[in-house]
Design a protein around this motif. Structure first.
Motif, short mmCIF file in Angstrom:
data_model
loop_
_atom_site.label_atom_id
_atom_site.label_comp_id
_atom_site.label_asym_id
_atom_site.label_seq_id
_atom_site.Cartn_x
_atom_site.Cartn_y
_atom_site.Cartn_z
N ALA A 208 123.34 68.67 49.48
CA ALA A 208 122.70 70.09 49.00
C ALA A 208 121.51 69.92 47.35
O ALA A 208 120.68 70.41 47.31
N HIS A 209 122.16 68.63 47.16
CA HIS A 209 121.74 68.62 45.72
C HIS A 209 120.57 68.05 46.01
O HIS A 209 118.85 68.60 44.95
N LYS A 210 120.16 67.19 46.71
CA LYS A 210 118.78 66.47 47.33
C LYS A 210 117.74 67.66 47.95
O LYS A 210 116.20 67.99 47.38
N GLU A 211 118.26 68.91 48.53
CA GLU A 211 118.15 70.02 49.16
C GLU A 211 117.40 71.14 47.87
O GLU A 211 116.04 71.59 47.91
N VAL A 212 118.37 70.88 47.29
CA VAL A 212 117.73 71.83 45.75
C VAL A 212 116.61 71.03 45.22
O VAL A 212 115.70 71.48 44.68
N MET A 213 116.50 69.87 45.12
CA MET A 213 115.40 68.79 44.55
C MET A 213 114.33 69.37 45.33
O MET A 213 113.01 69.43 44.07
N LYS A 214 114.35 69.19 46.15
CA LYS A 214 112.90 69.69 47.07
C LYS A 214 112.37 71.00 46.79
O LYS A 214 111.41 70.97 46.92
N ALA A 215 113.11 71.75 46.98
CA ALA A 215 112.25 73.52 47.19
C ALA A 215 112.52 73.59 45.45
O ALA A 215 111.68 74.59 45.17
N VAL A 216 112.44 73.01 44.64
CA VAL A 216 112.41 73.59 42.70
C VAL A 216 110.71 73.37 42.89
O VAL A 216 110.12 72.38 43.45
N LYS A 217 110.64 74.55 42.33
CA LYS A 217 108.58 74.61 42.34
C LYS A 217 108.74 75.90 41.21
O LYS A 217 109.51 76.56 41.09
N PRO A 218 107.86 75.20 40.16
CA PRO A 218 107.41 75.86 38.94
C PRO A 218 107.53 77.51 39.13
O PRO A 218 106.47 77.57 40.47
N GLY A 219 107.63 78.29 38.04
CA GLY A 219 107.29 79.78 38.93
C GLY A 219 108.56 80.45 40.00
O GLY A 219 108.92 81.96 39.86
N MET A 220 109.70 79.49 40.62
CA MET A 220 110.82 80.39 41.11
C MET A 220 111.72 80.87 40.29
O MET A 220 111.28 80.26 38.46
N LYS A 221 112.17 81.43 40.31
CA LYS A 221 113.56 82.47 39.33
C LYS A 221 115.00 80.99 39.70
O LYS A 221 114.92 80.72 40.31
#
Ligand SMILES: [Mn+2]
Length: 474
Positions: A208-221
């Protein structure tokens, strides 16, 4: 004498690829508890343990149910997921009785099928299943010398366990002091079957942590990252500090979260740059924490005192902060004025199990060390094989704490304020892994990218795959 039942069919399983957990796990827990109690000279023959399970509650004055989660001691002992039950164990034989609520017929209309006692007998591989309105008569028929109830203080919260009570309990002899330290000590040392569940929980939480790491992009909340899959419960954000910040390119993201499976938890923290690339300052602080984390992991083994692991992490932090230039002077002198606690005000880690801050950190005879940083430790125990703990060193730049240190000449003399100024809005880095103490060292349960190189490679691969997906679909 122990009563053995065929356990093969009694299994907790959520389908698909999820782990099957045998009811034998809880049968063994009960056996271990009875063995301990029989070895206790204060427990007379024919004693019965009686525990009250968690209760279904509603939101304030409404009839909106709050999602039920079993009380942890009850879960450890019986593995029963339903609310409003009681459980009893005859200490001499291990014979176990589960008491279930007699549900009204309306339950079948609103909540679902009402199962008979035989259903629970099979589901949990328990010898006897009766209704909660029969507790007094069933227990009286066993003619117990004493009922052992659970009363004790949680050393993290200061809250007291809910002691079993039922109509007509006053007709029995009750002892509420023997059980708590004994069952708590059983919970501290995990069995192989418990370890298997904790390994699994850690594996899915790492994913789950790896999925979150992949999903994070600047500009997201921040709250956009609060969704996750793999049955994970993500613990972050609260009403007073909601996750409503916009993630900026220069930010470090810190995710402290872990899933639970059949009430067995995990607790993992990953820190990584939103941009995918550490700045030189971010890299320096991250590597300082990584170094302390790995120094601790390399030193853990039975016989090691946990406060010494906290001191080791502090020392590595002070050495590395000196290399960065934030600190200056002799590290031994810094240790004397507790400078490590300025940068890591929390404890190095805690027991993990059915509770994320698992019980048993301060049994009788183990005293809290009343010094900065060390007083926050949730255990000051000497490590034993079978303990499961988090290792979570961190370096944080907290204005309030830094200003206090700068106002204290004994600490301020080690701080280079000019270099420190550069880190004032840095935030913090934490690396949190879960480990099991083995016979000769430790087993690392967490599996996520950890070094700067691993993280940058993982994030760049994730960005690459998003791009190729975007171009393929356009
Ligand atoms: Mn933790």
């Amino acid at each position: 004498m122990l009563i053995l039942l065929p356990l093969s069919r009694a299994t907790f399983w959520l389908g698909n690829e999820t782990l099957r957990v045998s009811a034998a796990l809880f049968a063994l827990n009960r056996t271990r508890l009875c063995d301990r109690l029989r070895a206790n000279k204060d427990v007379p023959k024919n004693a019965i343990v009686i525990l009250q399970g968690g209760e279904q509650t509603n939101r304030y004055c409404t009839d909106t149910g709050i999602i039920f989660r079993q009380e942890s001691y009850f879960h450890w002992t019986f593995g029963v997921t339903e609310a409003d039950c009681y459980g009893a164990i005859e200490v001499d034989t291990g014979n176990t009785i589960l008491f279930i609520p007699r549900l009204p017929e309306s339950y079948a209309v609103w909540m679902g099928k009402i199962h008979p006692p035989e259903y629970f007998k099979e589901k949990y591989a328990i010898n006897e299943v009766r209704y909660t309105d029969e507790i007094a008569s069933v227990l009286a028929s066993k003619k117990p010398s004493v009922l052992l109830t659970l009363r004790g203080t949680n050393t993290d919260s200061g809250s007291v366990t809910r002691e079993a009570s039922f109509d007509k309990i006053s007709q029995f002899m009750v002892n509420n002091t023997i059980l708590h330290p004994e069952i708590t000590e059983c919970r501290v040392i995990k069995t192989d079957m418990e370890l298997e569940v904790l390994r699994y929980t850690n594996k899915i939480s790492s994913e789950a942590h790896k999925e979150v790491m992949k999903a994070v992009k600047p500009g997201m909340k921040e709250y956009e990252l609060e969704s996750g899959d793999n049955s994970s419960v993500l613990h972050y954000g609260h009403a007073g500090a909601p996750n409503d910040k916009t993630i900026e390119d220069r930010d470090l993201c810190l995710f402290d979260m872990g899933g639970e499976y059949y009430c067995y938890g995990s607790d993992i923290t990953c820190t990584f740059p939103a941009s995918g690339k550490f700045t030189p300052d971010q890299k320096a602080v991250y590597e300082a924490v990584y170094k302390s984390s790995r120094a601790v992991l390399g030193s853990i083994k039975p016989g090691v005192a946990w406060p010494d692991m906290h001191r080791l992490a502090d020392r590595v932090h002070l050495e590395e902060l000196t290399k960065i230039g934030i600190l200056q002077g002799n590290v031994d002198d810094m240790v004397k004025v507790h400078l490590g606690a300025i940068f890591m005000p929390h404890g190095l880690g805690h027991f993990l199990g059915i509770d994320v801050h698992d019980v048993g950190g301060y049994p009788e005879g183990v005293e809290r060390i009343d010094l900065p940083g060390l007083r926050s430790l949730r255990t000051a125990r000497t490590l034993l094989e079978g303990m499961v703990l988090t290792v979570e060193p961190g370096i944080y730049f907290i204005d309030h704490v830094l200003d206090q240190a700068l106002a204290n000449p004994a600490q301020a003399c080690f701080i280079n304020n000019e270099v420190l100024a550069r880190f004032r809005d840095f935030g913090g880095v934490r690396i949190e892994d879960d480990i099991a103490v083995t016979a000769s060292g430790m087993e690392l349960l967490t599996c996520v990218p950890r070094t700067v190189e691993e993280i940058e490679a993982f994030l760049s691969e994730a960005q690459g795959s998003t791009k190729s997906f975007a171009s393929a679909s356009s």
